[in-house]
Design a protein around this motif. Sequence first.
Motif: not given
Length: 249
Positions: A221, A241, A243-244, A246
């Motif tokens: 992170k 998350v 890996g995704q 925003t």
Amino acid sequence: MSPTSTGVQDTTERTRKRFARRQWARRWLAWRPLVAVVLVLLLVVGLLWLVFFSSYLSVQGVDVRGTSLLTTSEVEKAAAVPDGEALARVDLDRVRTRVEALAPVRSADVSREWPDQVRIDVTERVPVAVVQIAGHLQGMDEEGVVFRDYAKAPPDLPLVETGSDTGSDALREAALVVAALPADLASRVDHVQVDTIDRITLVLRDDRTVRWGSSADSDLKATVLAGLLAATKAQTYDVSVPGQPTTSG
């Protein structure tokens, strides 16, 4: 008495004495192992008495090392080492348990320091953040243990803000997050907002926010966030998350 009779008597006496010496030698050979065992037993009993029951090797003091937050007297009081008890009979594990019950103590090593001292080496907790609980500022280590008070938050430690129902598990999770932050990111954090175990938010010094989630994958992170901060200007970053990720605002 004739010379011949005198010579015979002398020979007989010498023979008798040699026989007596041989008898004593045989008896000594038979008794020597038993005498040796008795002497060894007496020596062992004497040593056991000296070590475990005599006053010659009894506790005369406590040697405390490694403290800065705690005073020597505080550790000695918690340790409750029985003064005057034979040093060999002191229960070191119980002493260690009592010392480790002190909030600022992360661990303690207790040993005998012959002839008459108990030595206590203390490793104190190191704060990674300051948490505000019921209006009081308290230091928290990387295990989430709150262990000391502050009149004013140190400028080099991030502040952890909690809700009224924040539990100890959530505090521990927040401590793991703070401890995992790389130095360059930690220096940009104004405070950490903790709601639940998986709802932890970093508030940066420029008022931008980072939704971190739990302490899982904190290293990843931090890497993802560093890339986002460099590439995207936003008000809110979400790396819960990794890996995704925003952004918004």
